[in-house]
Design a protein around this motif. Structure first.
Motif, PDB file in Angstrom:
ATOM      1  N   ALA A 139      66.954 -34.013 101.008  1.00 17.19           N
ATOM      2  CA  ALA A 139      67.246 -33.379  99.984  1.00 17.19           C
ATOM      3  C   ALA A 139      68.836 -34.019  99.855  1.00 17.19           C
ATOM      4  O   ALA A 139      68.948 -34.227  98.995  1.00 17.19           O
ATOM      5  CB  ALA A 139      67.125 -32.242 100.471  1.00 17.19           C
ATOM      6  N   GLN A 140      69.523 -34.890 101.410  1.00 18.60           N
ATOM      7  CA  GLN A 140      70.195 -34.691 101.722  1.00 18.60           C
ATOM      8  C   GLN A 140      70.510 -37.387 100.756  1.00 18.60           C
ATOM      9  O   GLN A 140      70.981 -37.203 100.216  1.00 18.60           O
ATOM     10  CB  GLN A 140      71.234 -35.396 102.766  1.00 18.60           C
ATOM     11  CG  GLN A 140      71.112 -33.896 103.146  1.00 18.60           C
ATOM     12  CD  GLN A 140      72.159 -33.672 104.271  1.00 18.60           C
ATOM     13  OE1 GLN A 140      72.830 -34.115 104.734  1.00 18.60           O
ATOM     14  NE2 GLN A 140      71.905 -32.460 104.489  1.00 18.60           N
ATOM     15  N   THR A 141      69.341 -37.565 101.716  1.00 18.09           N
ATOM     16  CA  THR A 141      69.568 -39.141 101.181  1.00 18.09           C
ATOM     17  C   THR A 141      68.995 -39.300 100.048  1.00 18.09           C
ATOM     18  O   THR A 141      69.448 -39.710  99.162  1.00 18.09           O
ATOM     19  CB  THR A 141      68.459 -39.736 101.970  1.00 18.09           C
ATOM     20  OG1 THR A 141      68.933 -39.633 104.092  1.00 18.09           O
ATOM     21  CG2 THR A 141      68.431 -41.353 102.498  1.00 18.09           C
ATOM     22  N   TYR A 142      67.877 -38.428  99.261  1.00 20.05           N
ATOM     23  CA  TYR A 142      67.123 -38.650  98.457  1.00 20.05           C
ATOM     24  C   TYR A 142      67.420 -37.733  96.926  1.00 20.05           C
ATOM     25  O   TYR A 142      66.261 -37.495  95.988  1.00 20.05           O
ATOM     26  CB  TYR A 142      65.803 -38.963  98.372  1.00 20.05           C
ATOM     27  CG  TYR A 142      64.821 -40.264  99.665  1.00 20.05           C
ATOM     28  CD1 TYR A 142      65.369 -41.561  99.032  1.00 20.05           C
ATOM     29  CD2 TYR A 142      64.554 -39.790 100.830  1.00 20.05           C
ATOM     30  CE1 TYR A 142      64.926 -42.166  99.663  1.00 20.05           C
ATOM     31  CE2 TYR A 142      64.083 -40.951 101.162  1.00 20.05           C
ATOM     32  CZ  TYR A 142      63.934 -41.973 101.062  1.00 20.05           C
ATOM     33  OH  TYR A 142      63.647 -43.195 101.605  1.00 20.05           O
ATOM     34  N   SER A 143      68.442 -37.261  97.429  1.00 20.26           N
ATOM     35  CA  SER A 143      68.738 -35.989  96.232  1.00 20.26           C
ATOM     36  C   SER A 143      68.613 -36.983  94.810  1.00 20.26           C
ATOM     37  O   SER A 143      68.684 -38.078  94.324  1.00 20.26           O
ATOM     38  CB  SER A 143      70.471 -35.762  96.603  1.00 20.26           C
ATOM     39  OG  SER A 143      70.764 -36.495  96.249  1.00 20.26           O
ATOM     40  N   TYR A 144      68.643 -35.738  93.359  1.00 19.63           N
ATOM     41  CA  TYR A 144      68.125 -36.299  91.995  1.00 19.63           C
ATOM     42  C   TYR A 144      70.112 -37.183  91.548  1.00 19.63           C
ATOM     43  O   TYR A 144      69.990 -37.970  91.117  1.00 19.63           O
ATOM     44  CB  TYR A 144      68.763 -34.898  91.954  1.00 19.63           C
ATOM     45  CG  TYR A 144      68.762 -35.002  89.975  1.00 19.63           C
ATOM     46  CD1 TYR A 144      67.169 -35.647  89.728  1.00 19.63           C
ATOM     47  CD2 TYR A 144      69.629 -34.600  89.123  1.00 19.63           C
ATOM     48  CE1 TYR A 144      66.792 -36.184  88.225  1.00 19.63           C
ATOM     49  CE2 TYR A 144      69.356 -34.991  88.208  1.00 19.63           C
ATOM     50  CZ  TYR A 144      68.131 -35.502  87.337  1.00 19.63           C
ATOM     51  OH  TYR A 144      67.631 -35.987  86.312  1.00 19.63           O
ATOM     52  N   THR A 145      71.268 -36.530  93.114  1.00 13.71           N
ATOM     53  CA  THR A 145      72.395 -36.857  92.185  1.00 13.71           C
ATOM     54  C   THR A 145      72.653 -38.162  92.977  1.00 13.71           C
ATOM     55  O   THR A 145      72.847 -39.525  92.024  1.00 13.71           O
ATOM     56  CB  THR A 145      73.383 -35.960  92.974  1.00 13.71           C
ATOM     57  OG1 THR A 145      73.410 -34.682  92.540  1.00 13.71           O
ATOM     58  CG2 THR A 145      74.990 -36.511  92.623  1.00 13.71           C
ATOM     59  N   ASN A 146      72.066 -38.967  94.366  1.00 12.04           N
ATOM     60  CA  ASN A 146      72.157 -40.092  94.598  1.00 12.04           C
ATOM     61  C   ASN A 146      71.544 -40.956  93.621  1.00 12.04           C
ATOM     62  O   ASN A 146      71.118 -41.888  93.631  1.00 12.04           O
ATOM     63  CB  ASN A 146      71.472 -40.747  95.770  1.00 12.04           C
ATOM     64  CG  ASN A 146      72.320 -39.876  96.703  1.00 12.04           C
ATOM     65  OD1 ASN A 146      73.540 -39.806  96.801  1.00 12.04           O
ATOM     66  ND2 ASN A 146      72.550 -39.226  98.697  1.00 12.04           N
ATOM     67  N   PHE A 147      69.545 -40.154  92.874  1.00 14.59           N
ATOM     68  CA  PHE A 147      69.453 -41.057  92.166  1.00 14.59           C
ATOM     69  C   PHE A 147      70.106 -40.936  91.112  1.00 14.59           C
ATOM     70  O   PHE A 147      70.268 -43.051  90.485  1.00 14.59           O
ATOM     71  CB  PHE A 147      68.099 -40.883  91.558  1.00 14.59           C
ATOM     72  CG  PHE A 147      66.921 -41.392  90.583  1.00 14.59           C
ATOM     73  CD1 PHE A 147      66.783 -42.733  91.654  1.00 14.59           C
ATOM     74  CD2 PHE A 147      66.987 -41.454  89.913  1.00 14.59           C
ATOM     75  CE1 PHE A 147      65.763 -43.683  91.033  1.00 14.59           C
ATOM     76  CE2 PHE A 147      66.140 -42.733  88.894  1.00 14.59           C
ATOM     77  CZ  PHE A 147      66.080 -43.328  89.818  1.00 14.59           C
ATOM     78  N   LEU A 148      70.243 -40.691  90.548  1.00 15.40           N
ATOM     79  CA  LEU A 148      71.237 -40.858  89.223  1.00 15.40           C
ATOM     80  C   LEU A 148      72.880 -42.048  89.364  1.00 15.40           C
ATOM     81  O   LEU A 148      73.275 -43.184  88.544  1.00 15.40           O
ATOM     82  CB  LEU A 148      72.413 -39.826  88.897  1.00 15.40           C
ATOM     83  CG  LEU A 148      70.926 -38.689  87.870  1.00 15.40           C
ATOM     84  CD1 LEU A 148      71.688 -37.783  87.583  1.00 15.40           C
ATOM     85  CD2 LEU A 148      70.103 -38.630  87.137  1.00 15.40           C
ATOM     86  N   ARG A 149      73.305 -41.420  90.390  1.00 13.45           N
ATOM     87  CA  ARG A 149      74.737 -42.682  91.169  1.00 13.45           C
ATOM     88  C   ARG A 149      73.694 -44.174  91.804  1.00 13.45           C
ATOM     89  O   ARG A 149      74.458 -45.213  90.763  1.00 13.45           O
ATOM     90  CB  ARG A 149      75.295 -41.954  92.859  1.00 13.45           C
ATOM     91  CG  ARG A 149      76.017 -40.469  91.804  1.00 13.45           C
ATOM     92  CD  ARG A 149      76.433 -40.764  93.611  1.00 13.45           C
ATOM     93  NE  ARG A 149      77.086 -39.260  92.024  1.00 13.45           N
ATOM     94  CZ  ARG A 149      77.700 -38.387  93.439  1.00 13.45           C
ATOM     95  NH1 ARG A 149      78.235 -37.668  94.593  1.00 13.45           N
ATOM     96  NH2 ARG A 149      79.094 -37.446  92.891  1.00 13.45           N
ATOM     97  N   ALA A 150      73.062 -44.745  91.666  1.00 16.99           N
ATOM     98  CA  ALA A 150      72.073 -45.540  92.375  1.00 16.99           C
ATOM     99  C   ALA A 150      71.882 -46.355  90.968  1.00 16.99           C
ATOM    100  O   ALA A 150      72.216 -47.256  90.414  1.00 16.99           O
ATOM    101  CB  ALA A 150      71.051 -45.808  92.778  1.00 16.99           C
ATOM    102  N   ALA A 151      71.195 -45.757  89.859  1.00 19.57           N
ATOM    103  CA  ALA A 151      71.379 -45.928  88.578  1.00 19.57           C
ATOM    104  C   ALA A 151      71.937 -46.253  87.451  1.00 19.57           C
ATOM    105  O   ALA A 151      72.458 -47.608  87.227  1.00 19.57           O
ATOM    106  CB  ALA A 151      70.329 -45.005  87.983  1.00 19.57           C
ATOM    107  N   ALA A 152      73.143 -45.721  87.389  1.00 18.53           N
ATOM    108  CA  ALA A 152      74.476 -45.644  87.280  1.00 18.53           C
ATOM    109  C   ALA A 152      74.460 -47.522  87.667  1.00 18.53           C
ATOM    110  O   ALA A 152      76.008 -47.861  87.200  1.00 18.53           O
ATOM    111  CB  ALA A 152      75.578 -45.067  87.672  1.00 18.53           C
ATOM    112  N   VAL A 153      74.786 -48.428  88.939  1.00 19.07           N
ATOM    113  CA  VAL A 153      75.460 -48.992  89.244  1.00 19.07           C
ATOM    114  C   VAL A 153      74.305 -50.535  88.250  1.00 19.07           C
ATOM    115  O   VAL A 153      74.535 -51.440  88.460  1.00 19.07           O
ATOM    116  CB  VAL A 153      75.049 -48.869  90.592  1.00 19.07           C
ATOM    117  CG1 VAL A 153      75.149 -50.865  90.745  1.00 19.07           C
ATOM    118  CG2 VAL A 153      75.729 -48.113  91.625  1.00 19.07           C
TER     119      VAL A 153
END
Length: 575
Positions: A139-153
């Motif tokens: 839930a920390q490593t693969y969080s929805y927020t982390n995915f959005l941030r990765a896509a933003a790059v």
């Protein structure tokens, strides 16, 4: 995630495999000089610093290579511009990216609209649990927020194609649909790569999807407990155990990490070069399994980067590969997702084996296509996506795939742009170019390399070796292949004339058994250049060894100058 360490601002790790002079224990002049330059660089630039994986430094690689790009034809320049639409990273403060933020980039807002957080977490239940699984917290490593941030790059991932630098495909008229297909592809591969439930005998894809993201590293390895995982050095080239830069990476592990289970040094280097402009992740691969954006970003970048002389996953999904594909490649381009399985893992899965893994990927993709699951509104499937159960009908090493994918996206050890995958993509930035090129002079327009012709396909359906002579001036003579372990004296291959190619075994005449007996062994190829007229000197050069476990292409650059004789082997088919 931050890490205290001593790092090199640029480590010249991805040099091409240069040939060794037979009987000489030292490497060719070009590699030796390059190694000296690297040694000087490391002693000069090694500094103690705190590394922040969100401190992005993408390079303007088209500007860095403009001196050579300007000499290309209009058509070749256009191909590079199209690659550049995807292969670019944003220098963005990802702390400002989070669900619902009005400041999110446009591609992130599209993802949020098509794939709401509730759908995402309902589809992947491990991401709403606070429990530790296999030594980490999904839930920390693969969080929805982390995915959005990765896509933003990566702004072109789920972008709108408004700045696409070419004729748009019919698919590009509907960027929402392409976005859903890209997301479904990303997560369908993640189902197979990260779930801790075996695919063997699996009939209910829901069970596998429910365990997606149960792993962040292969065999649940951690920096403290590696277990039985391998180091996964490249089979050939500078990161192989006999490679020119093995010493710089020999203590590291390059096993699968993240949503894509990124493996092998060259893939860690490709990710690092694109987003940092250096080889940070090659030096520190454990960063890709941290509680940060890299477990997701590694998967996204893998999807948009062409590699191994083939198209990217993105180019398959947006229809752009179809613009150039002919023959079998045109058939593959229409398949959609099953073709991406061949691009991702064709060696292990598209040869009549591991069908259960391919079926898991395809079933997951179909599941995600349905409305009300991962997406509020689903999308239609191609005929292959609806019916395929494996990818055995895709020859992932088909010459037509390489022919449709050729563009000056790589450079060789003489620092000339080439169309075939030399192992050195050009998006590494000017610093990386300076190191790898060792201040090589800029070629004049008349020196622009002419790509070798695409090898013809033979009827031989076993393992084969394609030898390409990329020289316009001299042929390749005394071609010889032997078992690296010295089980026999080997045997001769045929002469390859200038700017030509040959496939072994040829259909006639050829003793197929001679080559078949080398399957799954390490072999070496040696050769002699046909020297310029009037020369009485003859030398033999030996290429770096490679494992004959795939259909392999060996590109040989013969030269009258010993230090310029070089060999490159591709594709490696490594994830």
């Amino acid at each position: 995630m931050k890490l205290k360490l001593i790092t090199l601002s640029l480590l010249g790790g991805i040099a091409l495999s240069a040939c060794n002079n037979t009987g000489n224990s030292t490497q060719s002049t070009g590699v030796t000089t390059e190694s000296n330059a690297l040694e000087k660089l490391s002693s000069k630039n090694a500094i103690d610093t705190t590394i922040d994986v969100t401190d992005l430094n993408p390079q303007d690689w088209q500007k860095d290579w403009q001196d050579q790009i300007s000499t290309l034809t209009t058509a070749d320049k256009q191909r590079l511009k199209e690659v550049g639409y995807y292969v670019k990273a944003a220098k963005i403060n990802i702390d400002n990216v989070y669900p619902g933020s009005n400041n999110n980039p446009d591609n992130v807002k599209r993802i949020e609209r098509l794939m709401p957080k509730d759908n995402f977490e309902r589809t992947f239940p491990l991401l709403i649990s606070q429990n530790k699984v296999n030594g980490f917290y999904p839930a920390q490593t693969y969080s929805y927020t982390n995915f959005l941030r990765a896509a933003a790059v990566v702004p072109a991932y789920c972008g709108d194609f408004s700045d696409y630098p070419g004729d748009k495909t019919a698919e590009m008229a509907n960027p929402d649909n392409i976005c859903k297909r890209m997301l479904a592809t990303t997560f369908a591969h993640a189902v197979q790569e990260t779930a801790d439930m075996s695919s063997i005998g699996l009939t209910n894809i829901n069970d596998k999807i429910a365990r997606t993201f149960a792993s962040v590293a292969e065999a649940n390895a951690t920096p403290e407990a590696r277990g039985a995982v391998e180091r996964y050095f490249d089979a050939t080239g500078p990161f192989a155990t006999n490679g020119a830069h093995y010493a710089q990476i020999q203590n590291n592990y390059y096993y699968g990490r993240g949503a894509k289970q990124l493996s092998y040094p060259s893939n860690y280097a490709n990710l690092s070069l694109m987003i940092y402009g250096n080889l940070l992740l090659l030096e520190n691969p454990d960063l890709v399994q941290g509680d940060n954006i890299l477990p997701y970003l590694s998967s996204i970048v893998y999807a948009i980067q062409p590699k191994n002389g083939r198209p990217s996953i993105a180019e398959v999904m947006d229809g752009s590969f179809k613009k150039y594909a002919q023959g079998n490649a045109a058939t593959y381009a229409k398949m959609g997702f099953p073709f991406t399985v061949a691009l991702v893992n064709g060696g292990p899965e598209c040869k009549g084996q591991n069908h259960e893994n391919t079926q898991t990927r395809i079933r997951a993709f179909r599941y995600f296509s349905e409305s009300g699951r991962l997406f509020t509104s689903g999308f239609s499937l191609t005929a292959a996506e609806e019916t395929a159960t494996n990818c055995d009908n895709v020859d992932y090493a088909d010459a037509s795939i390489y022919a449709a994918s050729q563009r000056y996206y790589y450079f060789d050890s003489s620092c000339k742009l080439v169309k075939w995958d030399s192992g050195n993509p050009i998006f590494g930035g000017s610093g990386y170019r300076d190191i790898m090129c060792n201040a090589a002079p800029t070629p004049s327009p008349e020196d622009k390399p002419t790509p070798p012709p695409t090898p013809a396909k033979t009827d031989y359906d076993g393992y084969k070796i394609t030898v390409i002579n990329d020289s316009m001036q001299m042929g390749i003579d005394k071609l010889h292949i032997r078992d690296l372990r010295g089980r026999d004296e080997g045997f001769d291959l045929a002469y390859v004339k200038e700017n030509a190619s040959a496939i072994f075994p040829d259909v006639t005449p050829w003793d197929v058994d001679k080559l078949v007996k080398y399957n799954n062994r390490s072999v070496v190829i040696s050769y002699s250049p046909t020297w310029e007229q009037g020369s009485d000197i003859v030398h033999t050069y030996t290429c770096y060894p490679f494992d004959l476990t795939e259909n392999v292409t060996v590109v040989i650059h013969p030269s009258s100058k010993p230090g310029e004789n070089q060999c490159y082997t591709y594709p490696s088919d490594e994830e």
